[in-house]
Design an enzyme around this catalytic site. Structure first.
Site, short mmCIF file in Angstrom:
data_model
loop_
_atom_site.label_atom_id
_atom_site.label_comp_id
_atom_site.label_asym_id
_atom_site.label_seq_id
_atom_site.Cartn_x
_atom_site.Cartn_y
_atom_site.Cartn_z
N ASN A 1 -8.45 5.87 -4.08
CA ASN A 1 -7.12 5.32 -4.00
C ASN A 1 -6.67 4.83 -5.18
O ASN A 1 -7.54 3.87 -5.93
CB ASN A 1 -7.04 4.37 -2.93
N HIS B 1 -4.38 1.76 -6.98
CA HIS B 1 -3.70 0.72 -6.51
C HIS B 1 -3.21 -0.17 -7.87
O HIS B 1 -4.19 -0.40 -8.61
CB HIS B 1 -4.52 0.00 -5.53
N SER C 1 -5.95 -0.43 -10.48
CA SER C 1 -7.72 -0.18 -9.67
C SER C 1 -7.54 1.04 -9.53
O SER C 1 -6.62 1.45 -8.64
CB SER C 1 -7.89 -1.35 -8.86
N ASP D 1 -7.15 -1.31 0.85
CA ASP D 1 -7.45 -1.83 -0.71
C ASP D 1 -8.84 -2.45 -0.95
O ASP D 1 -8.75 -3.30 -1.89
CB ASP D 1 -6.19 -2.29 -1.30
C1 GAR Z 1 2.04 3.75 -7.78
O1 GAR Z 1 2.33 2.99 -8.33
C2 GAR Z 1 0.56 3.58 -6.77
O2 GAR Z 1 -0.11 2.87 -7.72
C3 GAR Z 1 1.12 2.80 -5.76
O3 GAR Z 1 2.51 3.42 -5.03
C4 GAR Z 1 3.03 4.26 -6.30
C5 GAR Z 1 3.22 5.66 -5.90
O4 GAR Z 1 4.11 6.24 -6.91
N1 GAR Z 1 0.16 2.57 -4.64
C6 GAR Z 1 -0.02 1.69 -3.87
O5 GAR Z 1 0.86 0.75 -3.84
C7 GAR Z 1 -1.22 1.78 -2.94
N2 GAR Z 1 -1.31 0.73 -2.07
P1 GAR Z 1 4.21 7.81 -7.02
O6 GAR Z 1 4.53 8.36 -5.70
O7 GAR Z 1 5.30 8.10 -8.18
O8 GAR Z 1 2.64 8.16 -7.62
#
Ligand code: GAR
Length: 185
Positions: A106, A108, A135, A144
């Site tokens: 994943n 994060h 991360s 997470d």
């Molecule tokens: C990203 O910033 C990712 O790091 C975050 O969601 C966004 C998705 O963007 N993930 C989390 O917060 C996981 N807990 P995307 O749909 O444009 O790839």
């Protein structure tokens, strides 16, 4: 040349990290054999369509429990035999039903263990540290919480929240690409 490994990508929204995987690794260093979303309105659906990647839409709202949703997701993923499943903006907490059967990582947008859960970019920006970051970690049923594969720092100095956010979103793509290589190749 060795056969390319198969990966699955899970997303819930925009899919910019999914698109990055498609543009950098897909059909070069590994094959995205399936993309799966829990959100029938996710913008990332068009990324799968444009790249002709098989797409599974499993609407999480149609399931009464996390377990019943996870059971269907696992069944569907296993039909494609991915060697690794990548959570790229997949906004669901997964149960042991998923984590014990599917090897997954994943992305994060914080330096874990800081700022687990939602709004990690804003929370990182507002905390007392000079650097935030991103991360990539193995997925366990603890949100997470699994073992970190790699982290990249992002300095906050001189950046307003918007600029910090944009930088995190750039750096996270490099981190995800690198982590997939570490785990898979
Ligand atoms: C990203 O910033 C990712 O790091 C975050 O969601 C966004 C998705 O963007 N993930 C989390 O917060 C996981 N807990 P995307 O749909 O444009 O790839």
């Amino acid at each position: 040349m060795a056969k390319r490994k198969k990966i699955a990508v899970l997303f819930s929204g925009k899919g910019s990290n999914f698109a990055h995987i498609v543009n950098t690794l897909h059909q070069k260093e590994c094959d995205v054999v399936v993309a799966l979303t829990n959100n029938p309105n996710a913008e990332g659906i068009k990324v799968a369509e444009e790249a002709s990647i098989p797409l599974e839409i499993i609407d999480s709202k149609a399931y009464e429990s996390r377990e019943s949703f996870d059971t269907v997701v696992v069944e569907r993923l296993q039909q494609y035999s991915p060697e690794l499943t990548v959570l790229a903006g997949f906004m669901r907490i997964l149960t042991p039903l998923f984590t014990e059967q599917i090897k997954s990582i994943n992305l994060h947008p914080s330096l874990l263990p800081r700022h687990k859960g939602l709004n990690a970019i804003e929370k990182s920006y507002e905390d007392e540290h000079t650097h935030g970051g991103v991360s990539v970690h193995y997925v366990t049923s603890e949100l997470d919480g699994g073992e970190v594969i790699l982290q990249k720092e992002v300095a906050k100095e001189g950046l307003d929240l918007e600029a910090y956010d944009a930088k995190v979103r750039r750096v996270e793509k490099e981190a995800l690409e690198e982590a997939i290589r570490i785990v898979l190749l």
